[in-house]
Design an enzyme around this catalytic site. Sequence first.
Site, PDB file in Angstrom:
ATOM      1  CG  PHE A 266      39.133  33.884  46.669  1.00 31.75           C
ATOM      2  CD1 PHE A 266      39.381  33.749  48.032  1.00 31.75           C
ATOM      3  CD2 PHE A 266      37.885  34.288  46.258  1.00 31.75           C
ATOM      4  CE1 PHE A 266      38.393  34.014  48.955  1.00 31.75           C
ATOM      5  CE2 PHE A 266      36.890  34.562  47.181  1.00 31.75           C
ATOM      6  CZ  PHE A 266      37.145  34.421  48.528  1.00 31.75           C
ATOM      7  CG  ASP A 268      41.287  33.584  40.143  1.00 30.63           C
ATOM      8  OD1 ASP A 268      41.661  34.766  40.133  1.00 30.63           O
ATOM      9  OD2 ASP A 268      40.160  33.224  39.789  1.00 30.63           O
ATOM     10  CG  ASP A 342      29.645  36.532  40.067  1.00 32.06           C
ATOM     11  OD1 ASP A 342      30.195  35.425  39.861  1.00 32.06           O
ATOM     12  OD2 ASP A 342      28.890  36.737  41.035  1.00 32.06           O
TER      13      ASP A 342
HETATM   14  N1  LIG Z   1      38.816  34.822  42.459  1.00 33.40           N
HETATM   15  C1  LIG Z   1      37.867  33.945  42.184  1.00 33.40           C
HETATM   16  N2  LIG Z   1      38.155  32.871  41.442  1.00 33.40           N
HETATM   17  C2  LIG Z   1      37.168  31.993  41.190  1.00 33.40           C
HETATM   18  C3  LIG Z   1      35.880  32.150  41.642  1.00 33.40           C
HETATM   19  C4  LIG Z   1      35.132  31.063  41.194  1.00 33.40           C
HETATM   20  C5  LIG Z   1      33.662  30.794  41.362  1.00 33.40           C
HETATM   21  N3  LIG Z   1      33.131  31.212  42.576  1.00 33.40           N
HETATM   22  C6  LIG Z   1      31.715  31.254  42.640  1.00 33.40           C
HETATM   23  C7  LIG Z   1      31.279  31.542  43.990  1.00 33.40           C
HETATM   24  C8  LIG Z   1      30.821  32.819  44.118  1.00 33.40           C
HETATM   25  C9  LIG Z   1      30.987  33.534  42.908  1.00 33.40           C
HETATM   26  O1  LIG Z   1      29.907  34.343  42.650  1.00 33.40           O
HETATM   27  C10 LIG Z   1      31.120  32.429  41.918  1.00 33.40           C
HETATM   28  O2  LIG Z   1      29.839  32.082  41.487  1.00 33.40           O
HETATM   29  C11 LIG Z   1      36.015  30.272  40.484  1.00 33.40           C
HETATM   30  N4  LIG Z   1      37.230  30.843  40.499  1.00 33.40           N
HETATM   31  C12 LIG Z   1      38.470  30.443  39.852  1.00 33.40           C
HETATM   32  O3  LIG Z   1      38.446  30.974  38.550  1.00 33.40           O
HETATM   33  C13 LIG Z   1      39.136  30.101  37.665  1.00 33.40           C
HETATM   34  C14 LIG Z   1      38.174  29.503  36.703  1.00 33.40           C
HETATM   35  O4  LIG Z   1      37.671  30.517  35.924  1.00 33.40           O
HETATM   36  P1  LIG Z   1      36.836  30.160  34.632  1.00 33.40           P
HETATM   37  O5  LIG Z   1      37.707  29.271  33.802  1.00 33.40           O
HETATM   38  O6  LIG Z   1      36.631  31.479  33.980  1.00 33.40           O
HETATM   39  O7  LIG Z   1      35.550  29.561  35.075  1.00 33.40           O
HETATM   40  C15 LIG Z   1      39.716  28.994  38.540  1.00 33.40           C
HETATM   41  O8  LIG Z   1      40.983  29.399  38.993  1.00 33.40           O
HETATM   42  C16 LIG Z   1      38.715  28.975  39.668  1.00 33.40           C
HETATM   43  O9  LIG Z   1      39.274  28.403  40.824  1.00 33.40           O
HETATM   44  C17 LIG Z   1      35.571  33.313  42.434  1.00 33.40           C
HETATM   45  O10 LIG Z   1      34.459  33.561  42.877  1.00 33.40           O
HETATM   46  N5  LIG Z   1      36.610  34.155  42.660  1.00 33.40           N
END
Ligand SMILES: Nc1nc2c(c(CN[C@H]3C=C[C@H](O)[C@@H]3O)cn2[C@@H]2O[C@H](COP(=O)(O)O)[C@@H](O)[C@H]2O)c(=O)[nH]1
Length: 365
Positions: A266, A268, A342
Amino acid sequence: MSDDEADPELLELLRQHFQKSTLSSSQPETYVLDGAEYVYDNSVDVALDSQSTKAAAAMIYDQMQKKEYSTKNWSSHELHPRSKDENTVAFIFTLDLLNFSFWSERDNDERFTIEYKGKRWTGYSSLVAALQRALDEEIPITSSDFWQNEEECTEDLLKHVFRSSTEEEIPMFKERLACLREAGQVLYEKYQCNFINCIEAADHSAAALVNILAENFPCFNDVASFESRKRIRFLKRAQICVADLWAAFDGEGFGEFNDIDKITMFADYRVPQILNSLGCLWYNPSLDSAIRHKQVIESGHPWEIQLRGCSIWCVELIRREIIRTHPDAKVNAVLIDFFLYDTMKERELAGREEVPHHRTRSIWY
Ligand SMILES: Nc1nc2c(c(CN[C@H]3C=C[C@H](O)[C@@H]3O)cn2[C@@H]2O[C@H](COP(=O)(O)O)[C@@H](O)[C@H]2O)c(=O)[nH]1
């Protein structure tokens, strides 16, 4: 142009035509990986380091084994719902409608923060906390009927849902409200007010569900243009929505997808950051300086497209390297992405955020 040179516009039209006809074929494809490979092949400001990418693959595989990393980790997030039912489906759809842009230009103690059950939450977790807090207060924040009801779901009520314990309001408040209203309208018009009907229409195909989201809900249609390609599909929120369903339901029931491996990382602002810290992703000096100085990069800027495209391609190379070295490994881009996110959060918490993440304000991530 000489006779034997292909016209780029014509090539693009043919490619789009081919994409459209195969999108409706029996094997749905998202074309996200295809677009990312194109961006990587044409990148001049972002590069990948193959030795570091191989080293990262070894480290990620090793850590995932040690931590027994799997879909089960999703439910271990303190705020994620644990029940495997329709409420969790509605929660995930709402979550990923709004899963974007949590970064702040303010210091940690001044940034947007949600206080919930005696704890303070920032970033992605602040959204999860705000939704859980609203549900505790009996505000039907995960109901699409509610989003459409302008008398009940008012701007003021949403301001209450997202009230911060600091002076800063949730970033992009108006855009979030617009996403809820728009999704409510689409679900009403096409899916009998229930996202479960989208899941059913996808018939256990992750790629089909991503396409349903992108094609029917404009706020999930995360597409950019780069060089001669007008439509590079990143589809970050559509893909993470499907991945969250898969993980929350452990690949069963509403989370059963027979092609989950078609989902990419994803794209981001967190995963590019850790790929850079691991030495996999390299920036040219101007981009490197812009990121270190926390300069805002406009959404759609070639730098931003290259950061996103090369990150997807990098995670794909990591995945291939893990499979090459451990043919029986049960990994895919979703698990690698979740693991990297994570890990980056653990580093941030421990004060080990060596290089900042890039700053782009957009509803796409
Ligand atoms: N690539 C990727 N981006 C993710 C996540 C997640 C949360 N997923 C949950 C589900 C399973 C995982 O174990 C997590 O517990 C949020 N984001 C993105 O990050 C940014 C926010 O960041 P910060 O401000 O640092 O919290 C925002 O763009 C948000 O959309 C992910 O997993 N992958």
